[in-house]
Design a protein around this motif. Sequence first.
Motif, PDB file in Angstrom:
ATOM      1  N   LEU A  82     -48.175  37.439 138.838  1.00 46.67           N
ATOM      2  CA  LEU A  82     -48.448  37.003 140.196  1.00 46.67           C
ATOM      3  C   LEU A  82     -47.346  37.556 141.079  1.00 46.67           C
ATOM      4  O   LEU A  82     -46.201  37.133 140.986  1.00 46.67           O
TER       5      LEU A  82
ATOM      6  N   TRP B 194     -56.453  31.773 142.418  1.00 44.24           N
ATOM      7  CA  TRP B 194     -56.247  32.983 141.628  1.00 44.24           C
ATOM      8  C   TRP B 194     -56.585  32.707 140.176  1.00 44.24           C
ATOM      9  O   TRP B 194     -56.168  31.693 139.624  1.00 44.24           O
TER      10      TRP B 194
ATOM     11  N   VAL C 232     -49.597  25.963 139.732  1.00 43.22           N
ATOM     12  CA  VAL C 232     -50.221  26.679 138.621  1.00 43.22           C
ATOM     13  C   VAL C 232     -50.790  25.607 137.695  1.00 43.22           C
ATOM     14  O   VAL C 232     -50.163  24.568 137.463  1.00 43.22           O
TER      15      VAL C 232
ATOM     16  N   GLY D  34     -51.866  38.292 134.167  1.00 44.77           N
ATOM     17  CA  GLY D  34     -50.910  37.206 134.148  1.00 44.77           C
ATOM     18  C   GLY D  34     -49.768  37.339 135.135  1.00 44.77           C
ATOM     19  O   GLY D  34     -48.972  36.429 135.263  1.00 44.77           O
TER      20      GLY D  34
ATOM     21  N   MET E 277     -55.459  33.829 136.850  1.00 42.02           N
ATOM     22  CA  MET E 277     -54.278  34.516 136.349  1.00 42.02           C
ATOM     23  C   MET E 277     -54.589  35.450 135.184  1.00 42.02           C
ATOM     24  O   MET E 277     -53.812  36.348 134.887  1.00 42.02           O
TER      25      MET E 277
ATOM     26  N   TRP F 204     -54.842  29.304 136.070  1.00 43.13           N
ATOM     27  CA  TRP F 204     -55.138  29.305 137.501  1.00 43.13           C
ATOM     28  C   TRP F 204     -53.887  29.083 138.332  1.00 43.13           C
ATOM     29  O   TRP F 204     -52.973  28.371 137.910  1.00 43.13           O
ATOM     30  N   ALA F 205     -53.886  29.632 139.523  1.00 37.23           N
ATOM     31  CA  ALA F 205     -52.864  29.337 140.531  1.00 37.23           C
ATOM     32  C   ALA F 205     -53.604  29.098 141.840  1.00 37.23           C
ATOM     33  O   ALA F 205     -54.690  29.648 142.070  1.00 37.23           O
TER      34      ALA F 205
ATOM     35  N   PHE G 254     -52.050  41.530 141.897  1.00 34.45           N
ATOM     36  CA  PHE G 254     -52.461  40.666 140.800  1.00 34.45           C
ATOM     37  C   PHE G 254     -53.133  41.446 139.678  1.00 34.45           C
ATOM     38  O   PHE G 254     -53.627  40.870 138.731  1.00 34.45           O
TER      39      PHE G 254
ATOM     40  N   SER H 120     -58.648  36.966 142.944  1.00 33.69           N
ATOM     41  CA  SER H 120     -58.338  35.856 143.847  1.00 33.69           C
ATOM     42  C   SER H 120     -59.459  35.719 144.855  1.00 33.69           C
ATOM     43  O   SER H 120     -60.199  36.664 145.110  1.00 33.69           O
TER      44      SER H 120
END
Length: 190
Positions: free
Chosen positions: A24, A61, A37, A22, A63, A43-44, A18, A68
């Motif tokens: 993933l 996470w 997402v 941006g 992003m 965010w994820a 990560f 994370s």
Amino acid sequence: MKKFSILCAAVLMAVSGFAEKGALKLLSPMELQVMAVSPNGKWACGVIGDGQVNIQQALLWDMETGESMILSGADESYAFDVTDDGMVVGSYTDYEITGNGAGTLVAGWYKDGEWHRFDNTTIEGVQEIGGEVYAVSADGRVAVGYVQDGPKDSDLAPAKWVDGKLERIYEHYVAGVAYAVSDDGKYATG
């Protein structure tokens, strides 16, 4: 021990993946799942398995920074959706709701470092035991999923929470689950 070492290496590789802003990267698809997402893309959320007894832990996470974190505070937890400000919805193990110390998965949200249980009292005044939230509106006000409406695992009723208070999608009992809600919270599907 070998499985544990492999799992640790896979998690470290996935987390280090990560680092690109941006990006993933999933390097361990068997143990790590991205579930959603946020609408703004910041965010994820998802889950990571322990690789042995199928216990899942919710993850969040950022992003933008690539950071994370496991959403701790529960033995087992699931992150199914995330809002624009990083609030996660899903379920977690609660040991208080049953009254006898037995753990059960309940509908909840994770914010400010801890899990919170969604209201589980129906309009009729009935206390529902378990449940999960699968989706939340962009502003976090409306969430949908199910409540367990009886003793069998198949006794699931679609549910909607507005500002944390439980509302039924149907006035009378209908078996089912609500899986998605529009960003404005007006429409749900299931």
